[in-house]
Scaffold this active site. Structure first.
Site, mmCIF file in Angstrom:
data_model
loop_
_atom_site.group_PDB
_atom_site.id
_atom_site.type_symbol
_atom_site.label_atom_id
_atom_site.label_comp_id
_atom_site.label_asym_id
_atom_site.label_seq_id
_atom_site.Cartn_x
_atom_site.Cartn_y
_atom_site.Cartn_z
ATOM 1 N N ARG A 73 0.891 -1.339 -0.268
ATOM 2 C CA ARG A 73 0.109 -0.311 0.337
ATOM 3 C C ARG A 73 0.239 1.359 0.297
ATOM 4 O O ARG A 73 0.670 1.924 -1.065
ATOM 5 C CB ARG A 73 -0.669 0.274 1.011
ATOM 6 C CG ARG A 73 -2.663 -0.751 1.520
ATOM 7 C CD ARG A 73 -2.462 -1.190 2.440
ATOM 8 N NE ARG A 73 -1.561 -2.285 2.979
ATOM 9 C CZ ARG A 73 -1.369 -3.476 2.850
ATOM 10 N NH1 ARG A 73 -2.500 -3.591 2.506
ATOM 11 N NH2 ARG A 73 -0.655 -3.771 3.685
ATOM 12 N N THR A 74 2.351 1.686 0.957
ATOM 13 C CA THR A 74 2.889 2.260 1.130
ATOM 14 C C THR A 74 3.287 3.379 -0.282
ATOM 15 O O THR A 74 3.142 3.800 -0.744
ATOM 16 C CB THR A 74 3.322 2.565 1.960
ATOM 17 O OG1 THR A 74 2.951 2.252 3.288
ATOM 18 C CG2 THR A 74 4.477 3.274 2.601
ATOM 19 N N LYS B 182 24.671 -6.122 -2.726
ATOM 20 C CA LYS B 182 26.483 -5.740 -3.349
ATOM 21 C C LYS B 182 27.838 -5.297 -2.586
ATOM 22 O O LYS B 182 29.000 -5.309 -2.903
ATOM 23 C CB LYS B 182 26.638 -5.383 -4.760
ATOM 24 C CG LYS B 182 25.772 -5.749 -5.334
ATOM 25 C CD LYS B 182 26.067 -5.491 -6.722
ATOM 26 C CE LYS B 182 24.480 -6.090 -7.590
ATOM 27 N NZ LYS B 182 24.942 -5.190 -9.383
ATOM 28 N N ARG C 296 11.863 4.359 3.147
ATOM 29 C CA ARG C 296 11.433 3.043 3.678
ATOM 30 C C ARG C 296 12.706 1.854 4.356
ATOM 31 O O ARG C 296 12.911 1.748 3.717
ATOM 32 C CB ARG C 296 10.045 2.228 3.017
ATOM 33 C CG ARG C 296 10.097 0.637 4.140
ATOM 34 C CD ARG C 296 9.330 0.482 4.424
ATOM 35 N NE ARG C 296 7.662 0.745 4.506
ATOM 36 C CZ ARG C 296 6.765 0.454 4.719
ATOM 37 N NH1 ARG C 296 6.235 -0.724 4.515
ATOM 38 N NH2 ARG C 296 5.575 0.959 4.994
ATOM 39 N N HIS D 275 5.628 6.491 11.404
ATOM 40 C CA HIS D 275 5.233 6.216 9.984
ATOM 41 C C HIS D 275 4.241 7.064 10.263
ATOM 42 O O HIS D 275 2.745 7.102 9.933
ATOM 43 C CB HIS D 275 4.584 4.370 9.227
ATOM 44 C CG HIS D 275 4.330 4.536 8.633
ATOM 45 N ND1 HIS D 275 3.860 5.257 7.572
ATOM 46 C CD2 HIS D 275 3.707 3.481 8.214
ATOM 47 C CE1 HIS D 275 4.197 4.559 6.266
ATOM 48 N NE2 HIS D 275 3.582 2.874 6.439
HETATM 49 N N1 ASP Z 1 2.352 -1.417 7.264
HETATM 50 C C1 ASP Z 1 2.619 -1.017 8.709
HETATM 51 C C2 ASP Z 1 3.812 -0.812 8.443
HETATM 52 O O1 ASP Z 1 4.238 -0.152 7.500
HETATM 53 C C3 ASP Z 1 1.886 -1.775 9.533
HETATM 54 C C4 ASP Z 1 2.185 -2.805 9.137
HETATM 55 O O2 ASP Z 1 3.087 -3.506 8.602
HETATM 56 O O3 ASP Z 1 1.282 -3.350 9.564
HETATM 57 O O4 ASP Z 1 4.319 -0.429 9.733
#
Ligand code: ASP
Length: 320
Positions: free
Chosen positions: A66-67, A94, A116, A146
């Protein structure tokens, strides 16, 4: 406490690393800006030229569905050129250092990094070391923060419930490992929620959790009373280094949200989850897919909220 590397000299957003230290005014500005993008989704041409000519690189050192996709769509709808990279499968495997990866991308005239990373503090580190014209957006760092997820959650809550000051919000489950919960707690407190209640077994709560500005319950049946907004969390098994629970079925019995437990909250309570959901572990399918669930609305709102944050961070600095 993070220094306010996120704001420029005029107090405007430059990076978006954490909710901590931001003002009610700035969070409200993000929500209002997102509001202006929401209507765009049903238009024939879903694009605005705000970031035309800008280059955004999504740097994902950890998996995401999703993100990553909503960041990518948001960048495209702002007319930016966007590149998504899964670093675990490329140069760091690498042996290249994080800073060398960044330096190489900077040499390609990038304007924004969306990062991320599994290590808490990674986005902050990049923001401190990257070229001054580049903005950094944290798309989740370790157990730390987040912030864009928290803002899309705040947007969804405001869309339905309007006034934060009247709201009792329960965050349920693995608070200990959740960067989402930390950012949500900060945002809810800044926006003036009447109560933020965490409901979890003792083993899934950080030490001194009350100091984050929450009340605490270890019992779901008691804890759901008077609640307007229910936020369920996934058990972050990938971050658990020891056995913190007897079993998933035991956990579901005590902390899983079922139709009958949902009835304890206010009748118009909404059910949220940042995803990915584990049906039958923290939430029953009938609840996840039921009329009180706004889980998919959260996903849709992610695009508008990320558009707002990216466009605000890339406003011409220096008042042009
Ligand atoms: N998608 C959220 C996160 O990246 C929550 C999860 O992974 O549970 O933190």
């Amino acid at each position: 406490m993070i220094d306010n590397v996120q704001l420029n000299a005029e107090g405007k957003l430059k990076h978006f690393i954490t909710i901590e230290g931001l003002s009610n005014m700035l969070l409200t500005e993000i929500l209002d800006t997102a509001e202006s993008f929401v209507g765009m989704t049903d238009q024939q041409i879903k694009k605005v030229p705000l970031l035309r000519g800008k280059t955004i690189v999504n740097l994902f050192f950890e998996n995401s569905t999703r993100t990553r996709t909503t960041f990518e769509l948001a960048a495209k709808r702002l007319s930016a050129d966007v590149l998504s990279m899964s670093i675990s499968t490329s140069s760091t495997s690498k042996g290249e250092s994080l800073l060398d990866t960044i330096r190489n991308l900077e040499a390609m005239f990038v304007d924004m990094f969306v990062v991320r990373h599994g290590i808490s503090g990674a986005a902050h580190f990049i923001a401190q070391h990257t070229a001054p014209h580049i903005s950094v957006i944290n798309a989740g760092d370790g157990q730390h923060a987040h912030p864009t997820q928290a803002m899309l959650d705040m947007f969804t809550i405001r869309q339905i419930k309007k006034d934060f000051t009247q709201l009792r919000v329960a965050i349920i489950g693995d608070i200990l490992h959740s960067r989402v919960a930390r950012s949500q707690i900060q945002a809810l407190n800044i926006l003036g929620a009447a109560e933020v209640r965490v409901i979890a077994p003792l083993t899934l709560l950080p030490a001194h959790v009350e100091t984050l500005g929450v009340s605490v319950s270890h019992n779901l049946t008691e804890g759901l009373k008077d609640i307007d907004v229910i936020i369920m969390l996934r058990l972050q098994k990938e971050r658990m280094t020891s056995a913190l629970l007897p079993s998933e079925s035991e956990y579901f019995k005590c902390f899983g949200l079922t139709e009958s437990k949902l009835k304890i909250a206010k009748p118009d309570a909404i059910v949220m989850h940042p995803g990915p959901i584990n049906r039958g572990v923290e939430i029953e399918s009938k609840v996840a897919d039921g009329p009180q669930s706004v889980i998919l609305k959260q996903v849709s709102n992610g695009i508008a909220v990320r558009m707002a944050i990216m466009s605000m961070a890339m406003q011409p600095q220096g008042g042009v």
